[in-house]
Design a protein around this motif. Structure first.
Motif, PDB file in Angstrom:
ATOM      1  N   ASP A 138       0.823  -1.209   0.000  1.00 30.57           N
ATOM      2  CA  ASP A 138       0.000   0.000   0.000  1.00 30.57           C
ATOM      3  C   ASP A 138       0.860   1.263   0.000  1.00 30.57           C
ATOM      4  N   VAL A 169      -4.771   3.147   0.905  1.00 29.68           N
ATOM      5  CA  VAL A 169      -6.044   2.630   1.405  1.00 29.68           C
ATOM      6  C   VAL A 169      -6.027   2.546   2.931  1.00 29.68           C
ATOM      7  N   GLN A 229      -9.415   4.376   3.382  1.00 30.91           N
ATOM      8  CA  GLN A 229     -10.546   3.469   3.616  1.00 30.91           C
ATOM      9  C   GLN A 229     -10.725   3.112   5.091  1.00 30.91           C
ATOM     10  N   TRP A 237      -8.636   1.784   7.327  1.00 37.28           N
ATOM     11  CA  TRP A 237      -7.976   0.603   7.897  1.00 37.28           C
ATOM     12  C   TRP A 237      -7.145   0.956   9.119  1.00 37.28           C
ATOM     13  N   TYR A 275      -7.450  -6.081   4.763  1.00 38.95           N
ATOM     14  CA  TYR A 275      -6.588  -4.966   4.385  1.00 38.95           C
ATOM     15  C   TYR A 275      -5.724  -5.336   3.190  1.00 38.95           C
ATOM     16  N   ALA A 279      -7.748  -5.106   0.072  1.00 35.63           N
ATOM     17  CA  ALA A 279      -7.982  -3.711  -0.337  1.00 35.63           C
ATOM     18  C   ALA A 279      -6.732  -3.115  -0.979  1.00 35.63           C
TER      19      ALA A 279
END
Length: 169
Positions: free
Chosen positions: A53, A65, A69, A71, A106, A109
């Motif tokens: 990520d 993310v 998002q 996390w 996670y 994603a």
């Protein structure tokens, strides 16, 4: 097959392999260590997703993310939101507590974001220099292979650790 498709295949394998390493793991197994300085399954899984990520998002010019998002809030780890696990102490490793479904969610994603980015790339894009601080300068293709290699190495460590822990039971 285009180069980006090869990379997408590689990134897609990370989740498959990590799922196998975490299958049926409870909190005790996820946080077990063969010695006090060893990484845990939970830390390895979190680190795999964070590295992907944190490395791919800037290349894609999108927010990670991890923060975009929510996390970071779901994990509620006692680290700065920018932490990826790089350079963390054994004590920090021991602070990563998360259930397998959260860890894999996670990763899913982060991988979805990576795959969406790879769909936009052409073979010529992979030749673009993204880091001049190395000799030779690092291209986008080399950077993506580096991220993929790091993730696969840590997934291999998780699989090995799972085998050790299962045999020790």
């Amino acid at each position: 097959m285009r180069s980006a498709q090869v990379l997408a295949d590689g990134f897609g394998r990370i989740g498959e392999e990590l799922r196998a390493a975490l299958e049926g793991a409870d909190e005790a197994l996820l946080t077990a260590r063969p010695d006090p300085r060893a990484n845990t399954l939970a830390w390895l899984a979190w680190h795999v997703a964070r590295v992907q990520d944190a490395q791919v998002a800037p290349l894609a010019r999108v927010e990670e993310v991890w923060t975009a998002q929510g996390w970071a809030e779901r994990f509620a780890l006692p680290f700065d939101t920018g932490a990826t696990g790089y350079g963390q102490s054994p004590d920090d490793v021991g602070r990563v507590h998360a259930p397998a479904d959260l860890l894999l969610g996670y990763l899913d994603a982060a991988t979805a974001a990576t795959l969406a980015y790879l769909e936009r790339l052409t073979d010529d894009d992979l030749d673009v220099v993204v880091d001049e601080d190395w000799d030779p300068p690092v291209t986008l293709g080399v950077r993506l292979v580096s991220v993929l290699a790091d993730d696969l190495q840590h997934v291999g460590q998780a699989a090995y650790l799972r085998g050790l822990l299962d045999r020790a039971r």
